[in-house]
Design an enzyme around this catalytic site. Sequence first.
Site, short mmCIF file in Angstrom:
data_model
loop_
_atom_site.label_atom_id
_atom_site.label_comp_id
_atom_site.label_asym_id
_atom_site.label_seq_id
_atom_site.Cartn_x
_atom_site.Cartn_y
_atom_site.Cartn_z
N TYR A 63 -2.10 -1.00 10.54
CA TYR A 63 -2.07 -1.23 9.09
C TYR A 63 -0.77 -0.72 8.48
O TYR A 63 -0.13 -1.41 7.69
CB TYR A 63 -3.28 -0.54 8.44
CG TYR A 63 -3.45 -0.88 6.98
CD1 TYR A 63 -4.02 -2.09 6.59
CD2 TYR A 63 -3.06 0.01 5.98
CE1 TYR A 63 -4.19 -2.41 5.25
CE2 TYR A 63 -3.23 -0.29 4.64
CZ TYR A 63 -3.79 -1.50 4.28
OH TYR A 63 -3.95 -1.82 2.95
N SER B 270 0.86 -1.18 0.00
CA SER B 270 0.00 0.00 0.00
C SER B 270 0.90 1.23 0.00
O SER B 270 2.09 1.14 0.29
CB SER B 270 -0.88 -0.03 1.25
OG SER B 270 -1.38 1.25 1.58
#
Length: 263
Positions: free
Chosen positions: A159, A146
């Site tokens: 995350y 990401s």
Amino acid sequence: MTKSIFDLSGQTAVITGASRGLGQYFGRALAQAGADLIVTSRHADALAPFVTEIEAMGRRALPLELDVRDHDSIVRFGAAVEKASDQVHILVNNAGCNVRKPALDVQWEDWNLVLDTNLRGSFFVAQQIARGMVQHGYGRIINIGSVTSVAGFAGLGPYCASRGGIKQLTMSLADDWGKYGVTVNCLAPGWFKTDQNKILYEDREWVEYLMDRIPLKRHGEPHDLDGAIVFLASEASRYVTGQTLLVDGGVSTGATRATARKV
């Protein structure tokens, strides 16, 4: 550069977390390039519509149950893959989850859920599939990261830690397995509207703020990833390993205005 170096005909790709979202888009792109698929979900029956779709494209698709947080499940999955396919050429380590909370509100269980799924699970799935790749002297492993692999965002502590870990893990595995003909890279999408974050897009002020920070002035569309996933899975990337490929519209540049907004 010829079309043939992107051709995946005769190859088999494993895609984890393929019951919805970007995992299915990755699968479609690889199938369109010629690959047959082995797709996973914690509930294999949830894969039935996607399997039917891939088979309608003239490709084979095998659904398998896999819970990446459960080592026994990973081992069973590895045995099922070995039984089903003579050789796996491509692994897309896509299964993941997220918990959005201010750092002071993150619970022990939140941290474990995200890290166990996104980071520990990715390592042990890669380990399981890489055994066969090493034996055959060929493989393409694509870990899905990401923009948070390279940048921090408030409210995404676990995350960001997991995706930053994926970037570092990618480099380590590339060094470990390169001598066996296995490349390992990280595909890092930016801000894409998915089931995980669609609630954010209901906030108009937040959307305007985000678009202002993305040089291309739009969020990502799933098909924006098609070329990147096929590139990393194919012979076109044969001398690329240990890298993180950001497909993020430029938001990772920092994208902060250094001049006043024009009136």
